[in-house]
Design an enzyme around this catalytic site. Structure first.
Site, PDB file in Angstrom:
ATOM      1  CB  VAL A  65      -0.857  -0.354   1.174  1.00  0.00           C
ATOM      2  CG1 VAL A  65      -1.911   1.414   1.293  1.00  0.00           C
ATOM      3  CG2 VAL A  65      -1.490  -1.323   1.429  1.00  0.00           C
ATOM      4  CB  CYS A  66       1.924   3.095  -2.313  1.00  0.00           C
ATOM      5  SG  CYS A  66       2.627   4.535  -2.508  1.00  0.00           S
TER       6      CYS A  66
END
Length: 188
Positions: A107-108
């Protein structure tokens, strides 16, 4: 023996790893107990292994009125031993097609980026990790990310391109497939 005029300098480590781990563990146990006592809509959380407070499993429920609605997306949160001074890492285990989730599941989002200045000048320091964040604020940010992707800073360039150019076509089909797959795997 010290003579008059001599100065003694004591160097004290500001980051005693054992003290940080103890504080980190206590804080994480407190947050887990609070989430068990007062669950937050949109996700559930627990430990992967009862003997490791730094490894969590979360299930994000696809937000209502989004393409992800009805999905059950499993992810791992891995907390560093100096949490809350540094952010956890989050990785979806369930396949998910989203501009801000790398193809490997990482997840960014800003809230999970290391604190301080962004070397690219894209994010303000207050948008990045701050020690006041909790599992609850992280998960609320992730749920918000599902509902409203950030196409300006994609972790999955292909998903971002489809989302921008054809959100109701190929992007929607791929997300629907991920939702169906997540539903099938939710009860395994």
């Amino acid at each position: 023996m010290l003579e008059a005029g001599q100065v003694v300098v004591y160097i004290v480590s500001a980051t005693n790893p054992h003290k940080m781990t103890d504080q980190s563990s206590l804080l994480l146990r407190k947050q887990l107990a609070e989430l068990n006592k007062n669950p937050v809509e949109g996700f559930s959380a627990g430990l992967i292994d009862d003997d490791d407070i730094h490894q969590w499993e979360v299930v994000v429920i696809g937000p209502q009125d989004t393409l992800f609605e009805g999905g059950f997306f499993k992810a791992y949160l891995t907390f560093p031993h100096d949490y809350p001074h540094r952010p956890p890492k989050m990785k979806f285990i369930t396949e998910i097609w989203h501009p801000n989730v790398a193809k490997n599941g990482d997840v960014c989002i800003s809230i999970l980026h290391e604190p301080g200045e962004d070397k690219f000048g894209y994010e303000k320091p207050e948008e990045r990790w701050l020690p006041i964040h909790t599992v609850e604020t992280i998960m609320i940010s992730v749920i918000s990310m599902l509902a409203d992707p950030n196409g300006d800073s994609p972790a999955n360039v292909d998903a971002a391109k489809e989302w921008r150019e054809d959100p109701c076509g190929e992007f929607k089909r791929k997300v629907a497939r991920c939702v169906r797959k997540s539903q099938e795997m939710a009860f395994d």
